[in-house]
Design an enzyme around this catalytic site. Sequence first.
Site, short mmCIF file in Angstrom:
data_model
loop_
_atom_site.label_atom_id
_atom_site.label_comp_id
_atom_site.label_asym_id
_atom_site.label_seq_id
_atom_site.Cartn_x
_atom_site.Cartn_y
_atom_site.Cartn_z
N ASP A 235 0.87 -1.17 0.00
CA ASP A 235 0.00 0.00 0.00
C ASP A 235 0.92 1.22 0.00
OD1 ASP A 235 -2.04 1.80 0.02
OD2 ASP A 235 -3.20 0.78 1.55
C1 BGC Z 1 -4.98 3.37 0.02
C2 BGC Z 1 -5.04 2.42 -1.18
C3 BGC Z 1 -4.77 3.17 -2.44
C4 BGC Z 1 -3.43 3.87 -2.32
C5 BGC Z 1 -3.06 4.67 -3.55
C6 BGC Z 1 -3.71 4.18 0.02
O1 BGC Z 1 -3.75 5.19 0.99
O2 BGC Z 1 -5.09 2.62 1.21
O3 BGC Z 1 -6.30 1.79 -1.25
O4 BGC Z 1 -4.81 2.29 -3.54
O5 BGC Z 1 -3.47 4.77 -1.22
O6 BGC Z 1 -3.85 5.79 -3.64
#
Ligand code: BGC
Length: 853
Positions: A235
């Site tokens: 993530d």
């Molecule tokens: C979120 C993800 C997301 C990523 C990119 C993170 O903060 O948890 O779901 O895909 O950011 O934006």
Amino acid sequence: MTSLSLPDDAELRRRIRALDLESKVRLLTGDSLWTLPAEPRLGLLPVTMSDGPQGVRGTGADPDATGLLAPAPSALAATWDAQLAERLGDLFATEARRKGVDVLLAPSVNLQRTPVAGRHFEYFSEDPLLTAALAAGLVRGLQARGVGACLKHFVANDSETDRTRYRSRLDERTLREVYLAPFEQVLAEAAPWSVMAAYSGVEDGVDSAPMTEHARLLQGVLKGEWGFAGPVVSDWAATNSTVASAAGGLDLVMPGPDGPWGENLVAAVRAGELDERIIDDKVLRLLRLARHTGRLGLPGQEPASASSEDATAPAPAPREFALLREVAARATVLLRDTAELLPLRLNGIGSIALIGPNAVTPYLQGGGSAFVPAAHTVSFEEGLRAQLPEHVRLTVHRGGDSRRRPPFVPGELLTDPDTGAAGVRADYLDADGNRIGGEVRESGDWTIYDDFGPTTHRVVLHTVLTLSEPGVHRLEFGCAGRFRVTVDGEQLLAGDDDRGVELVLESSHRYPTLQGIDVEVGAQARRITLGIDLTVVEPGGYDRFVTAQLLHAAPGPTPYEEIAEAAAAAAAADVAVVVVGTNEETESEGWDRTGLDLPGYQDELVRKVLAANPRTVVVVNAGAPVLLPWADEVPALLWAWLPGQEAGHALADVLLGRTEPSGRLPWTLPARAEDVPVPDARPHDGIVTYSEGLHIGHRAWDRQGLVPAFPFGHGLGWTEWTYESVTAPQTSVSAGHLTGPAGGDGLQLTVELTNTGPRPGREVVQVYLESPQDGPERPVRLLAGFATVHAAAGARATARVRVPARAFQIWDTAMRAWHTPPGGYRLHVGRSSRDLRLTVDVTSYGDRLHTVV
Ligand code: BGC
């Protein structure tokens, strides 16, 4: 390139051998917020990722670039229709190609463990089986068109509070049977090409680690046991270690170009802390993703450009809008219609009062990384106007604001103190305080990403706000990071939060520190000088930014006055349609809610309108449960979700009878806050304890014997169904594969039913399994299968429902294997988890099941 010419793994391994260690490691951290590095020597083109799952946000430099906005996933889940999800996946693939996106960061298959979870709208359901079925459909639709899915967030990342730090503590059975289950099933059914490791960690009695380092779950279960062959992507900014994450099974660190791998990882390999073959395996996985998504060419041949927005791609077509509208309308759940008000019969109706904060400002999508700027949206008012015949008069009344925060100050109230020009002047200052640039904007919204140049250290705003309308004005200021706000030279608010990326991950989706003042204006206008000094936030990997929000509420009617006006309008109309719901202050990534009440004065509004006009339809515009304390008094009640761009058309389709609201709740709607099995998700000492174990959602409600407002699976549609019979194969079937994907084939039930109502309709036939309770603990009942059928009025339909063997199984912690406990099982067939119509008994003799006739 046809699939025949694609290089096989042996060829990819050969290519990898040509690279030195540094070159390989370079590929394992993104080279920007959204793209992966290219490597011409491998034929590797940059792979571009972008967020879903409410659409495809895109990575275009233009922040206003817009696209298609779908209903939020909890709405899609309410259709209980995996084929519809597949069609939506196909639409997302078209949109991804349009926007130059190779991998969509979706779907999210975490579970709605608690109704207060911030990303509840973004998850499908409280049920693992329903979640997996819908997510698998979406993945199939996407990947059939060459756009990769990224299944997220692996695993047990079901709430937001302190989200980058907490660990989820759950027992191994719960982890296997509930939270890993949707990941396992989607992998088995749809083979997504990438998986995202969550911010949070897991502690399951065997071991404990952040998910980016969880060797047993990433390396052991996901890749080893389940055979996942693609890359595990972190993530965003979740990786905090070098060797632990690289050895633990993480393959790609996002975003980049900085991060904990790079030269640290090279050094660790050189020092013998990590075998170079581990690096090679990561590169191979990345190349497989590139191969699937068409981003792998011949070594040395293709130029290394990112997929670009495809200017030649056809603009969104009516067919695409129609699908978004179909999903939103079909997802709508008819919770109650005691007076048979719906669909509205227009010949007796001369006027409709459309009422409510969400009638005026619909909440179309949840906030956070899932947010998609939509090119075009249809409000409830526009949708109704488009379909109502001319003789029906439509009036619109807000009935009180539901937002805590006032709107942005309109640009016309602001002037540059030095030049007198309209707007706010921003001076860009370097680290020594020298002015190196600036701009003027006629707006109270000053969130700026990186447009101020790399050497800008501070952005200082100057403006004069002129208030002339007599009465009390409310001013609020919101900033984040390090800042100072002065009003007429006096400091009103200051902040000294100098965190970087944490500020983005924990606070960017949340409204910043707010401070307000009331300003009394008499006959003379008031001029207020504002100064806002903002230090640029440096969140490594993400864009540098400053944020200042200047908010203003002009004197106006009180909520009670607005409610009275709305009730009077309802009394004067033939029908009142009240749209209540949540808003961007309520449902978003980045925080969890603290309660389930509708924001603002909406309960009061509904009660007053009901008292004024008994012919009232209430529509709930929310993705996650909210309490409806008046639900039993409302004649007609619809749940319309966060419906995406076609909101208004979809609601009009339902209200006016064009589309059946055939949705069924994918979660339980509580009647009272005190009944909620998991009322909050706050970590204690860094730990979120899943003490309810296997009993998530409706399973807990059944276990506690509590009556919710509306149960899981509930939805009336607008016809009636008689369940005639259920049959199961009479011969014994093998149900106990201990190793097969998601546990073998299971049983197929055949359910005969008749549409005994007045209209054609769609029915979701649901099967719940009751297991023997004399062995290991089992849920009272769990969803074991479902199927949708359609029949004309008076017609019969046959539903074939597959009940997978896995539904009968438990994870045997001692054996580390799936196992079907022997004993008598009962399958209930019905319309919801609390409306069970037919049963069939099955006996298990260990690994074989026999239908009892
Ligand atoms: C979120 C993800 C997301 C990523 C990119 C993170 O903060 O948890 O779901 O895909 O950011 O934006």
